[in-house]
Design a protein around this motif. Sequence first.
Motif, mmCIF file in Angstrom:
data_model
loop_
_atom_site.group_PDB
_atom_site.id
_atom_site.type_symbol
_atom_site.label_atom_id
_atom_site.label_comp_id
_atom_site.label_asym_id
_atom_site.label_seq_id
_atom_site.Cartn_x
_atom_site.Cartn_y
_atom_site.Cartn_z
ATOM 1 N N GLY A 78 0.822 -1.200 0.000
ATOM 2 C CA GLY A 78 0.000 0.000 0.000
ATOM 3 C C GLY A 78 0.855 1.247 0.000
ATOM 4 N N ASP A 79 0.325 2.318 -0.564
ATOM 5 C CA ASP A 79 1.065 3.576 -0.607
ATOM 6 C C ASP A 79 0.273 4.682 0.071
ATOM 7 O OD1 ASP A 79 -0.108 5.632 -2.935
ATOM 8 O OD2 ASP A 79 -0.630 3.530 -3.279
ATOM 9 N N SER A 80 1.004 5.598 0.710
ATOM 10 C CA SER A 80 0.433 6.801 1.308
ATOM 11 C C SER A 80 -0.700 6.454 2.281
ATOM 12 C CB SER A 80 -0.025 7.749 0.205
ATOM 13 O OG SER A 80 -0.234 9.044 0.718
ATOM 14 N N SER A 81 -1.906 6.970 2.052
ATOM 15 C CA SER A 81 -3.010 6.636 2.950
ATOM 16 C C SER A 81 -3.303 5.136 2.934
ATOM 17 C CB SER A 81 -4.261 7.427 2.570
ATOM 18 O OG SER A 81 -4.620 7.190 1.222
ATOM 19 N N GLY A 82 -3.055 4.474 1.800
ATOM 20 C CA GLY A 82 -3.240 3.032 1.735
ATOM 21 C C GLY A 82 -2.286 2.295 2.662
ATOM 22 N N GLY A 83 -1.052 2.806 2.776
ATOM 23 C CA GLY A 83 -0.099 2.218 3.706
ATOM 24 C C GLY A 83 -0.537 2.412 5.141
ATOM 25 N N GLY A 84 -1.038 3.610 5.455
ATOM 26 C CA GLY A 84 -1.563 3.856 6.797
ATOM 27 C C GLY A 84 -2.769 2.986 7.091
ATOM 28 N N PRO A 107 4.000 5.644 3.720
ATOM 29 C CA PRO A 107 2.729 5.513 4.441
ATOM 30 C C PRO A 107 2.382 6.737 5.275
ATOM 31 C CG PRO A 107 4.463 4.270 5.550
ATOM 32 C CD PRO A 107 5.049 4.758 4.262
ATOM 33 N N TRP A 108 1.084 7.065 5.310
ATOM 34 C CA TRP A 108 0.569 8.152 6.150
ATOM 35 C C TRP A 108 0.177 7.520 7.485
ATOM 36 C CZ3 TRP A 108 -4.413 11.508 4.974
ATOM 37 C CH2 TRP A 108 -4.410 12.630 5.819
ATOM 38 N N LEU A 109 1.037 7.639 8.481
ATOM 39 C CA LEU A 109 0.909 6.888 9.725
ATOM 40 C C LEU A 109 0.357 7.706 10.881
ATOM 41 C CD1 LEU A 109 4.349 5.113 9.371
ATOM 42 C CD2 LEU A 109 2.117 4.002 9.142
ATOM 43 N N ASP A 110 0.329 9.011 10.738
ATOM 44 C CA ASP A 110 -0.168 9.879 11.807
ATOM 45 C C ASP A 110 -0.950 11.018 11.175
ATOM 46 O OD1 ASP A 110 -0.685 11.425 14.000
ATOM 47 O OD2 ASP A 110 1.396 11.735 14.582
ATOM 48 N N VAL A 111 -2.284 10.885 11.174
ATOM 49 C CA VAL A 111 -3.093 11.904 10.493
ATOM 50 C C VAL A 111 -3.147 13.205 11.289
ATOM 51 C CG1 VAL A 111 -4.493 10.160 9.316
ATOM 52 C CG2 VAL A 111 -5.304 11.122 11.487
ATOM 53 N N ASP A 121 7.714 10.933 10.390
ATOM 54 C CA ASP A 121 6.863 9.921 11.012
ATOM 55 C C ASP A 121 7.279 8.506 10.612
ATOM 56 O OD1 ASP A 121 5.251 11.592 12.519
ATOM 57 O OD2 ASP A 121 3.827 11.930 10.891
ATOM 58 N N VAL A 122 7.691 8.337 9.365
ATOM 59 C CA VAL A 122 8.112 7.012 8.912
ATOM 60 C C VAL A 122 9.387 6.577 9.635
ATOM 61 C CG1 VAL A 122 8.978 5.712 6.923
ATOM 62 C CG2 VAL A 122 6.952 7.144 6.681
ATOM 63 N N ARG A 123 10.322 7.492 9.813
ATOM 64 C CA ARG A 123 11.531 7.166 10.572
ATOM 65 C C ARG A 123 11.183 6.758 12.002
ATOM 66 N NH1 ARG A 123 15.647 12.131 8.867
ATOM 67 N NH2 ARG A 123 16.464 11.176 6.943
ATOM 68 N N LYS A 124 10.271 7.506 12.615
ATOM 69 C CA LYS A 124 9.856 7.194 13.985
ATOM 70 C C LYS A 124 9.187 5.825 14.042
ATOM 71 C CE LYS A 124 6.710 8.868 17.601
ATOM 72 N NZ LYS A 124 5.717 9.936 17.967
ATOM 73 N N PHE A 125 8.315 5.549 13.094
ATOM 74 C CA PHE A 125 7.610 4.265 13.051
ATOM 75 C C PHE A 125 8.591 3.120 12.855
ATOM 76 C CE2 PHE A 125 5.267 1.026 10.544
ATOM 77 C CZ PHE A 125 4.296 0.696 11.473
ATOM 78 N N ALA A 126 9.544 3.272 11.936
ATOM 79 C CA ALA A 126 10.539 2.223 11.693
ATOM 80 C C ALA A 126 11.323 1.909 12.962
ATOM 81 C CB ALA A 126 11.477 2.642 10.569
ATOM 82 N N HIS A 127 11.632 2.942 13.727
ATOM 83 C CA HIS A 127 12.354 2.733 14.993
ATOM 84 C C HIS A 127 11.476 1.986 15.996
ATOM 85 C CE1 HIS A 127 15.086 3.515 18.322
ATOM 86 N NE2 HIS A 127 14.047 3.968 19.018
#
Length: 349
Positions: free
Chosen positions: A200-206, A227-231, A297-303
């Motif tokens: 999934g991409d962007s909102s789809g990834g979220g 991915p959009w992980l934090d709206v 946000d993606v860096r934070k999520f990966a961590h």
Amino acid sequence: MSKRWQQIVKKKSKYLVTALAAALVGIPLVTKRSWSSRITRFFIPKYTTKPILEDPRLFAVLKRFLLAKGSIPFRTPRSRYIHYSLDIFKGNLELTIYPGLKLKRQGELSRADTAENEKTIGESVTATRNPAAPLLYIHGGGYVEQPTEYHYRFLWRLATALKRPVKLFVYPEVPDEVAVDVISKTSEWLEAQERSIVLGDSSGGGLIMSVMQVTQYEPLALVLISPWLDVSMTNPDIVLNESHDATLSRAGLLEIAKLYAGDLDLSDPLVSPINYPFKKLPKMAIYIGTNDMFLADVRKFAHLIKTVTPALHYVEAPYMEHVYPILPTIEGEAAVRDIIRYTKEIFYT
């Protein structure tokens, strides 16, 4: 033209060709990005939603349109070389893109062994079901936009390279339905599928990560593209990248997020999965560009998830835009090849 002028033109042409060659080689070296990505970066803001997201007046018009008319209409692929079927899944669309088929002319398959059980929908032609498990894809678009031609070409590449269909779930869009309903319907769709890789991409990834909180479906792996992980987009580092991002604007996305969240708070893990304490996740790949507004946000999520997934394949591409793997650039093509390699490893090892 006299001989003298011919000699001058010939001499000037040599200088021109030399200068052009130097520019083609030198500028990408200096700017750290290919010509194709520079051209794409120039045109993206002119033909995407960023002008609407940035301008409060334009966004107000879009918001009134959505609230009055409902979601933006779905459009099927326009390329006659992308072969697909459309099905209805509990009132929502499922589009399956099939690999490697070529049309002699519209409506005719070039391989006789695929003629059995073929089905025609409008101008599209589909073939016998592939026994291999299809890839599953959930598209981006800020929860308000439908899949684009870029999505279709990207999925066609994956289907053809992996020799298996790709199923795309066209979930209900804002404002027709809000997050609770979208997540529920996407979860139902996933649970009806074979065990496979979910992309999934962007909102789809979220949305994928929102669904992972509630579904019983166990994917082989997840592939998230920007991915959009934090709206709620409260990470202060977001503003550092906003000016570099050619497609996204925080102010407009926050307004869309409010429509999408409905009665939920923007920090609720169902709409902002970065806030969910995942205990276990499958293998995962994440692709993000350093010009992407979601980078922080993606860096934070990966961590946060690196200890709960058996393997995290993290790719951060310098100077690349939002969802760069689906864009027609040299860097995007490199990412597509890496995604194909990654998915093949998951399927065949």
